[in-house]
Each structure stands twice: as C-alpha cells, then as structure tokens.
Design an enzyme around this catalytic site. Structure first.
Site, PDB file in Angstrom:
ATOM      1  N   ASP A  34     -17.392 -27.467  17.788  1.00 43.63           N
ATOM      2  CA  ASP A  34     -18.029 -28.649  18.351  1.00 43.63           C
ATOM      3  C   ASP A  34     -18.015 -28.646  19.876  1.00 43.63           C
ATOM      4  OD1 ASP A  34     -15.336 -28.965  18.673  1.00 43.63           O
ATOM      5  OD2 ASP A  34     -15.259 -31.053  18.011  1.00 43.63           O
ATOM      6  N   HIS A 240     -21.825  -3.298  36.914  1.00 46.04           N
ATOM      7  CA  HIS A 240     -21.723  -4.644  36.368  1.00 46.04           C
ATOM      8  C   HIS A 240     -20.381  -4.853  35.668  1.00 46.04           C
ATOM      9  CE1 HIS A 240     -26.408  -5.000  36.315  1.00 46.04           C
ATOM     10  NE2 HIS A 240     -25.892  -5.248  37.502  1.00 46.04           N
ATOM     11  N   ASP A 257     -17.872  -8.884  43.965  1.00 44.63           N
ATOM     12  CA  ASP A 257     -19.251  -9.369  43.984  1.00 44.63           C
ATOM     13  C   ASP A 257     -19.213 -10.749  43.356  1.00 44.63           C
ATOM     14  OD1 ASP A 257     -21.951  -9.927  43.533  1.00 44.63           O
ATOM     15  OD2 ASP A 257     -22.457  -7.846  43.096  1.00 44.63           O
ATOM     16  N   ASP A 268     -24.838 -14.956  46.674  1.00 43.71           N
ATOM     17  CA  ASP A 268     -24.556 -13.662  46.039  1.00 43.71           C
ATOM     18  C   ASP A 268     -24.023 -12.733  47.126  1.00 43.71           C
ATOM     19  OD1 ASP A 268     -24.474 -11.388  44.512  1.00 43.71           O
ATOM     20  OD2 ASP A 268     -26.622 -11.305  44.096  1.00 43.71           O
ATOM     21  N   HIS A 351     -29.121   1.916  42.502  1.00 41.77           N
ATOM     22  CA  HIS A 351     -29.769   0.603  42.357  1.00 41.77           C
ATOM     23  C   HIS A 351     -30.578   0.277  43.610  1.00 41.77           C
ATOM     24  CE1 HIS A 351     -26.843  -1.395  45.050  1.00 41.77           C
ATOM     25  NE2 HIS A 351     -25.890  -0.754  44.410  1.00 41.77           N
ATOM     26  N   HIS A 355     -32.685  -8.181  46.146  1.00 39.03           N
ATOM     27  CA  HIS A 355     -33.526  -8.938  45.218  1.00 39.03           C
ATOM     28  C   HIS A 355     -33.743 -10.321  45.800  1.00 39.03           C
ATOM     29  CE1 HIS A 355     -29.814 -11.024  43.962  1.00 39.03           C
ATOM     30  NE2 HIS A 355     -29.271  -9.819  43.863  1.00 39.03           N
ATOM     31  N   HIS A 362     -31.194 -13.756  40.566  1.00 37.61           N
ATOM     32  CA  HIS A 362     -32.360 -12.886  40.689  1.00 37.61           C
ATOM     33  C   HIS A 362     -33.569 -13.812  40.562  1.00 37.61           C
ATOM     34  CE1 HIS A 362     -30.508  -8.770  40.419  1.00 37.61           C
ATOM     35  NE2 HIS A 362     -29.484  -9.559  40.141  1.00 37.61           N
ATOM     36  N   GLU A 389     -28.052  -5.285  49.944  1.00 36.89           N
ATOM     37  CA  GLU A 389     -26.808  -4.842  49.315  1.00 36.89           C
ATOM     38  C   GLU A 389     -26.760  -3.342  49.002  1.00 36.89           C
ATOM     39  OE1 GLU A 389     -26.431  -6.043  45.108  1.00 36.89           O
ATOM     40  OE2 GLU A 389     -28.163  -7.349  45.448  1.00 36.89           O
ATOM     41  N   TYR A 393     -21.153   4.934  45.148  1.00 40.48           N
ATOM     42  CA  TYR A 393     -20.254   4.947  43.990  1.00 40.48           C
ATOM     43  C   TYR A 393     -19.982   6.406  43.633  1.00 40.48           C
ATOM     44  CZ  TYR A 393     -22.632   0.493  44.149  1.00 40.48           C
ATOM     45  OH  TYR A 393     -23.186  -0.679  44.597  1.00 40.48           O
ATOM     46  N   ARG A 410     -19.708  -1.609  47.984  1.00 38.19           N
ATOM     47  CA  ARG A 410     -20.980  -2.320  48.143  1.00 38.19           C
ATOM     48  C   ARG A 410     -20.755  -3.419  49.180  1.00 38.19           C
ATOM     49  NH1 ARG A 410     -22.066  -2.890  43.246  1.00 38.19           N
ATOM     50  NH2 ARG A 410     -21.416  -5.031  42.752  1.00 38.19           N
ATOM     51  N   GLU A 412     -22.874  -6.770  50.594  1.00 33.40           N
ATOM     52  CA  GLU A 412     -24.057  -7.586  50.268  1.00 33.40           C
ATOM     53  C   GLU A 412     -24.031  -8.902  51.027  1.00 33.40           C
ATOM     54  OE1 GLU A 412     -26.213  -9.443  46.264  1.00 33.40           O
ATOM     55  OE2 GLU A 412     -24.090  -8.886  46.226  1.00 33.40           O
TER      56      GLU A 412
END
Length: 443
Positions: A34, A240, A257, A268, A351, A355, A362, A389, A393, A410, A412
């Site tokens: 519930d 991710h 991130d 972001d 990548h 974006h 996004h 960004e 890696y 990274r 960003e």
C-alpha cells in the site's frame, strides 16, 4: 503564474485555429503493497500549468476567429476528509483562481466534457501512443463525438503529437527557468563540496551519498534529480554505476555524479577527487587532461556554433592526450586525426560530451536541425541549457599502461548559452587539482 500563462498562450498560438490539446499529468505509481513511490508530476504538464497535484488534465483550446483561446483544468475535487489523510488539495475553484485557468472542473467530469469540447474540432493534439490507457480514453472521446453525427457534429479528423510542439519550446529557458536552474546547481554544488570535505579512506560510497542527500534536502531541493553515482576506484569506470556500496580505499579516486531537483528543475554535476585528498601522479595526469578537454568544450559554447562543436572540441584534446600519455600507440595511430577517424578514443571515452538540461535531466529538444537537408547539428542559441561533461575511463588491458588502470574521471558542469558565451551555473563546486587538494587539506 505569469510564465505558465505565457507558455500556454505560445502553445495555443502554435496550434491550428480551433484545435484542442490534451495533456495529462503523471499517474501515481505503487511501490509495493500500500505504498506509492514519491509523487512527481509530468514535466510537460508542469511546464504549462505549475500545478503539482496528481489526477489532473489540462485542455487547451486554440483561438478561432473572434473566439479567444481557453485553458481548462480538470483536477481532484476539494475533499476535507481526504486532506486529513493525504494533505491539501486545491479543488477546481481554487485551482482556477490560483493558477490562472479560464475554467476548471472535477476530474470525474473529464469524459463527459471532452465529448463536448471535441465537437467540430479540426485537430486533436495529445501524446500519441505514449500511454495505452490514454489512447483508449481518447478513442472513447472520439466515439462519443461520432455518436452525435446525426446532429451534424463532427469529430476531429486528425490527431497530432503534442510533445513535438512542446519540445522546441522547452529547449529555450526563460528567465524564471534559468533562476531555478541556478538555484538547483548551487545546491548541488554545495553537496559536492560537502562530500569532498567528508571523504576519508575506508568510508563506504553510500556514506558519501548520504552527505549529498542531506545537503540537497536541507537546502530545499525536493528530490535527487536522478540516482546519485558515487563510484570509487574501478567502479568509476562503470558509466552508470549505482550500487554505491563499496568501501573506499586509500589512493582511490571517487567519481560523484549527482544533481538535485529544485522546484522541478534539475542540476547534473560530476566531480572526481582523491578520497585521501591528494592526487597521485597518474591520476593528476589524466585529471588535468579531462579538465583541459572540458575547458575546450566550454569555449565552444558560443551562439551560432553547432552543438556538435562542443563534443568535437573535447575529443580533439582527449585524443591528443591519449597519444601523449601512451594510452594509444602513437606508432600505430600517428596523429589525432587518425585517432578520430578510427574512433580509437572510444576505448577510453565512449559517451557524448553533454546533453540538454531542464525539467528533465536529459531534457527535450532535437540535437539536429530537422528543417535542413541532411539534418546537421543545430546551432547554439542563447537560452539553451546543456551539460558539458568529458571523461576518461581506463580499464586494465594488455596494451594499457598499468599505472593508469582502474582510473575513471568525469568533470561535468551545467551551462546556459549566453549572448556571448557560456554561463556556468555550477561553478561553485571546485574542479582544479589545486582547488580540490586545498579544500580537502582543510578538512
């Protein structure tokens, strides 16, 4: 409520005269038993209404001849008993006054009212094939109108995809949106600062995540904008990564991130830092390469330049650095141009460099100019909001220098395209080696 009314007027002006647009907010979703997931309204719906309650539908009727455009809200009825359990609800009368709609009705009257509102309408705009239940409901409305054909009433002969009109509107942020995005990025930047100050070897990733979430909420952000990534050591090479359950080790880098949502607008931000406060020499070499790539990409955020220039600027710097540091074999590839032509960089950078950003992390809007032959990259225009960004890696491999193994980085930032260049919203979070090491030395 002025920005929302302005947006409704712009949409109505873009519609065919006499056309009707229907836009429902998001449904409540059960988590288990519930318990529901925390409710979050539909971004398109909020963009036009500012209304955050569930069980709500906006109907917009475009002007036709001397008849002006109308905005109509369907929402839950006022119910004092339910408010004891679930909290305040406006009800149609108060919602119409507070949010500036021309009309408002109980949500239970939607089907009956739509049979009236769609009579002799040339075109119906809604999110085609996005929701099976909505498609069925629309089919019921159209059948109800067709049932009146003996009286000479006609149903809409065409349907059009409503998000196609809204996506381009949402791509350009007005002053009120930019202010909210700055606030969101400022809160998220403070959270990254907090995580850096709290970090110690031996902490679990989820402990750093908790620092982020605390800073978000104590500054008024309603939600994380997405599941935070807190990735230490080799986990930073998983783009991710979301488990956030590993224990940090002295000498690790931590890639965070994380952004928040403030009044529906997302930030972001990614920062990468050494958990012990000092970059090793290999970490520093790769980190400064990524930072140079970001600086080059930011320099390309200029009105009139193609969006693709941002990515290409970062790629040129990264490709050159990969050759210089021995990640890619200079004898084999010879030049940056060859690295780019053969896409050899994808072994370490797989990548894009950013974006669109806004109500969604996004956000909506095409990256290409669909009106031109060949659909080239669209040109940057003031008011667009995007992330920048770049990253690198490095996983273990037979041809990869061991000193760089398991390093993921990274950097960003959130950026508005300004009249003459980038307006960085997230600059409060430190990102140079000197800034990070100085901050962490003061812990």
């Amino acid at each position: 409520m002025t920005p929302f009314a302005v947006r409704r007027a712009r949409l109505a002006a873009a519609m065919e005269p006499g056309g009707v647009a229907v836009l429902a907010t998001a449904p409540e979703v059960a988590r288990n038993s519930d318990s529901d997931y925390p409710y979050r309204h539909d971004s398109y719906f909020y963009y036009l209404t500012g209304f955050t309650e569930p069980e709500a539908v906006l109907v917009l009727v475009a002007a036709c001849g001397e008849t002006p455009a109308r905005s109509i809200l369907f929402c839950r009825e006022k119910n004092v008993e339910r408010e004891i359990w679930d909290g305040f609800r406006y009800g149609p009368a108060a919602a119409r006054e507070r949010f500036g709609f021309d009309e408002a009705y109980p949500i239970g009257e939607l089907d009956a009212q739509m049979a009236r509102l769609l009579a002799d309408v040339p075109v119906l705009y809604y999110a085609l094939s996005s929701n099976a239940a909505l498609d069925a409901q629309v089919g019921g409305w159209l059948n109800a109108v067709r049932a009146q054909s003996r009286s000479g009433i006609k149903a809409p002969s065409r349907t059009q995809h409503l998000p196609a009109l809204l996506d381009e509107m949402r791509l350009f942020k007005d002053e009120s949106e930019q202010a909210l995005m700055l606030r969101s990025a400022t809160i998220a930047g403070a959270a990254h600062l907090r995580a850096m100050r709290a970090a110690r070897p031996g902490m679990f990733e989820y402990e750093l995540e908790a620092e982020l979430l605390y800073e978000f909420r104590r500054n008024g952000a309603q939600f994380p904008a997405y599941t935070p990534i807190v990735a230490s050591g080799a986990n930073a090479c998983v783009l991710h990564y979301s488990a956030n359950n590993a224990q940090t080790v002295d000498g690790d880098l931590v890639l965070i991130d994380a952004g928040c949502e403030f009044d529906s607008y997302a930030s972001d931000i990614t920062r990468t830092f050494p958990v012990n406060g000092r970059f090793s020499e290999p970490q520093k070499l790769l980190y400064e390469l990524v930072l140079r790539a970001q600086e080059a990409a930011l320099a390309a955020v200029v009105p009139g330049r193609p969006y693709s220039d941002v990515h290409e600027a970062a790629l040129n710097v990264l490709a050159g650095g990969m050759l210089e540091l021995g990640l890619l074999d200079r004898a084999r590839y010879g030049s940056v141009e060859n690295v780019l032509a053969e896409r050899a960089y994808t072994a370490f950078y797989m990548h894009g460099t950013g974006h669109w950003l806004g109500l969604d992390v996004h956000d909506t809007g095409s990256y290409r100019d669909l009106s031109l032959e060949g659909k080239p990259s669209r040109l940057l225009v003031p008011g667009m909001a995007l992330t920048v960004e770049p990253g690198i890696y490095v996983r273990p491999g037979p041809d990869v220098p061991e000193r760089f193994w398991n390093i993921g980085i990274r950097i960003e930032d959130d950026v508005i395209v300004g009249a003459s260049g980038p307006r960085v919203l997230s600059g409060s979070a430190p990102k140079t080696v000197a800034e990070i090491e100085t901050l962490m030395a003061e812990r």
